[in-house]
Design an enzyme around this catalytic site. Structure first.
Site, PDB file in Angstrom:
ATOM      1  N   ASP A  29     -25.638 -24.670  45.885  1.00 27.04           N
ATOM      2  CA  ASP A  29     -27.029 -24.792  45.485  1.00 27.04           C
ATOM      3  C   ASP A  29     -27.209 -23.967  44.210  1.00 27.04           C
ATOM      4  OD1 ASP A  29     -29.771 -24.567  45.097  1.00 27.04           O
ATOM      5  OD2 ASP A  29     -30.225 -24.073  47.185  1.00 27.04           O
ATOM      6  N   GLU A  79     -11.917  -2.185  29.245  1.00 28.47           N
ATOM      7  CA  GLU A  79     -10.905  -2.420  30.272  1.00 28.47           C
ATOM      8  C   GLU A  79     -10.201  -3.746  29.991  1.00 28.47           C
ATOM      9  OE1 GLU A  79     -12.632  -3.624  34.243  1.00 28.47           O
ATOM     10  OE2 GLU A  79     -14.395  -2.635  33.400  1.00 28.47           O
ATOM     11  N   CYS A 111     -16.015  -0.025  33.974  1.00 24.91           N
ATOM     12  CA  CYS A 111     -17.232  -0.283  33.192  1.00 24.91           C
ATOM     13  C   CYS A 111     -17.903   0.987  32.691  1.00 24.91           C
ATOM     14  CB  CYS A 111     -18.219  -1.105  34.025  1.00 24.91           C
ATOM     15  SG  CYS A 111     -17.561  -2.707  34.527  1.00 24.91           S
ATOM     16  N   THR A 152     -19.762 -14.213  38.009  1.00 29.77           N
ATOM     17  CA  THR A 152     -20.077 -12.914  37.399  1.00 29.77           C
ATOM     18  C   THR A 152     -19.142 -12.597  36.239  1.00 29.77           C
ATOM     19  OG1 THR A 152     -18.710 -11.626  38.938  1.00 29.77           O
ATOM     20  CG2 THR A 152     -20.971 -12.086  39.601  1.00 29.77           C
ATOM     21  N   SER A 201     -17.996  -3.300  46.789  1.00 29.64           N
ATOM     22  CA  SER A 201     -18.367  -2.832  45.458  1.00 29.64           C
ATOM     23  C   SER A 201     -19.883  -2.747  45.302  1.00 29.64           C
ATOM     24  CB  SER A 201     -17.788  -3.769  44.392  1.00 29.64           C
ATOM     25  OG  SER A 201     -17.925  -3.206  43.109  1.00 29.64           O
ATOM     26  N   HIS A 233     -26.223  -0.681  34.546  1.00 29.25           N
ATOM     27  CA  HIS A 233     -25.046  -1.523  34.350  1.00 29.25           C
ATOM     28  C   HIS A 233     -25.275  -2.790  35.166  1.00 29.25           C
ATOM     29  CE1 HIS A 233     -21.092  -3.186  34.536  1.00 29.25           C
ATOM     30  NE2 HIS A 233     -20.923  -2.849  35.793  1.00 29.25           N
ATOM     31  N   LYS A 242     -31.511  -4.795  42.713  1.00 25.79           N
ATOM     32  CA  LYS A 242     -31.491  -4.082  43.993  1.00 25.79           C
ATOM     33  C   LYS A 242     -31.581  -2.571  43.783  1.00 25.79           C
ATOM     34  CE  LYS A 242     -28.993  -7.572  46.685  1.00 25.79           C
ATOM     35  NZ  LYS A 242     -27.776  -7.886  47.465  1.00 25.79           N
ATOM     36  N   ASN A 275     -21.423 -10.795  32.624  1.00 29.22           N
ATOM     37  CA  ASN A 275     -20.864  -9.451  32.748  1.00 29.22           C
ATOM     38  C   ASN A 275     -19.995  -9.128  31.540  1.00 29.22           C
ATOM     39  OD1 ASN A 275     -19.923  -7.004  33.680  1.00 29.22           O
ATOM     40  ND2 ASN A 275     -18.901  -7.821  35.489  1.00 29.22           N
ATOM     41  N   SER A 307     -16.267   0.912  38.363  1.00 29.04           N
ATOM     42  CA  SER A 307     -15.572   0.833  39.651  1.00 29.04           C
ATOM     43  C   SER A 307     -14.353   1.737  39.664  1.00 29.04           C
ATOM     44  CB  SER A 307     -15.164  -0.609  39.930  1.00 29.04           C
ATOM     45  OG  SER A 307     -16.288  -1.410  40.174  1.00 29.04           O
TER      46      SER A 307
END
Length: 387
Positions: A29, A79, A111, A152, A201, A233, A242, A275, A307
């Protein structure tokens, strides 16, 4: 003496995938990508764009507006390094024709790399106030075709000039950092794509934000209501959303409103690009500055996450008339110039870019004139050219 961000440049490759097309191709979807992840488009880098070429292109946006002879330091956070030994920054320094006495190197911590570079540059300028520093974040986020992390992905670079008496953002004293040796995301030497434990993560990211934000407030006494904006970030927009929801929990209506509105402004460009790893937070900053509503001296909080994992929260104050050294029209043209790829073309370009080109075979770019690109290797030495 204030030290901070005096110039910002941005570059993203000239191709993109529409998330609706990708959703249909993957039997999903579209709202799962558009709303659930928060992405609309994803920039795609072909074989001719890498961390070096993108970093050059981002810096060229403002290089002619600065005193390049005053640049004493050049750092690239990435990276997506192009060599296991030689820094990407040396290729960039050569292309930009900077002085031989410039100190230059590459920084890596997922990152977090560009933030690390900014902190080094800030301290360098404090000790050498007549010098400035270039800090570049440049990355290609690759997880693989038809993988869970495919939506992403992205590609791009943000470049900044750090100097005394900056014209965009003056960095505040103090910060809060938190680190831990964990495995939420990594890329082994034998892999061209990243490995990620997605659910874990996300949990770590939000945990590190809460830890560093709370610690920063305890150290400084600054309340959430004092911030005009909190930026993040953004590996994907919903992740920052969130974190922002956690930040505004329990706040009054006025604080909630302006932090929500400015988060939306800060996420606009990431939603269109995807990203870009080390540069992601600073694409959020550029988006906020060009699309948000900020008064002089407005306090902006920045949450950086890499990370593995490293998190840091710090802040800066907006400088009066910062709009005079930004070019929102250039950013819009950068995004509009991109060509939309079919899913089949995207998959072919993506998979070709995972393979090192044959030595002594010159690559040609379909970029617009003026942009730099990776032209292949000659006797195993990387070659960069301007279109």
């Amino acid at each position: 003496m204030q030290v901070g961000i005096d110039r910002i440049g941005f570059y993203t490759p000239n191709k993109y995938v529409d998330m609706v097309d990708l959703a249909h191709a993957r039997g999903e979807d579209p709202n799962k990508f558009l709303i659930g992840i928060g992405q609309s488009k994803m920039s795609v880098a072909d074989q001719t764009q890498d961390a070096v070429s993108m970093g050059i292109n981002a810096t060229l946006q403002y290089l002619d507006q600065i005193e390049r002879n005053n640049v004493g330091l050049l750092i690239i956070g990435t990276e997506s390094g192009v060599d296991q030994s030689k820094s990407a920054s040396l290729f960039v320094k050569s292309a930009l024709k900077l002085n031989p006495d410039v100190r230059t190197f590459e920084v890596k911590e997922a990152c977090f790399g560009m933030t690390a570079g900014i902190m080094i540059a800030r301290d360098y300028v404090r000790l050498h106030p007549h010098h400035s520093a270039l800090v570049i974040g440049s990355d290609i986020a690759r997880y693989g075709v038809k993988t869970g992390g495919e939506v992403t992905q992205g590609a791009g670079s943000v470049s900044m000039l750090i100097k005394a008496e900056p014209q965009i953002l003056a960095l505040e004293d103090g910060h809060s950092a938190y680190s831990a040796d964990i495995n939420d995301f990594w890329r082994p030497n034998d892999s061209a794509v990243a490995l990620v434990n997605g659910k874990y993560s996300k949990e770590v990211y939000l945990d590190f934000f809460q830890r560093t934000f709370k610690s920063y407030q305890e150290k400084t006494g600054i309340k959430t209501s004092a911030f005009s904006a909190l930026i993040y970030h953004l590996p994907f927009v919903k992740m920052g959303y969130k974190a922002n929801q956690l930040a505004i929990t329990g706040q009054d209506a006025s604080t909630t409103k302006h932090l929500e509105e400015n988060f939306t402004a800060s996420a606009k460009y990431s939603r269109e690009v995807g990203n870009i790893y080390t540069a992601s937070l600073y694409l959020s900053l550029l988006s906020l500055l060009e699309n948000g509503s900020l008064e002089p001296e407005a306090l902006v909080g920045l949450f950086s996450y890499g990370s593995g994992a490293m998190g840091e929260f710090y802040a800066g104050r907006v400088v009066a008339d910062y709009q005079n050294v930004l070019d929102a029209n250039a950013t819009q043209q950068m995004l509009k110039r991109r060509q939309k790829l079919t899913i089949a073309d995207y998959e072919q370009i993506f998979n070709e870019a995972l393979v090192l080109p044959q030595d002594n075979i010159e690559l040609n770019s379909d970029e617009e004139p003026g942009y730099w690109y990776f032209a292949g290797t000659k006797d195993h030495v990387r070659q960069y050219k301007q279109k």
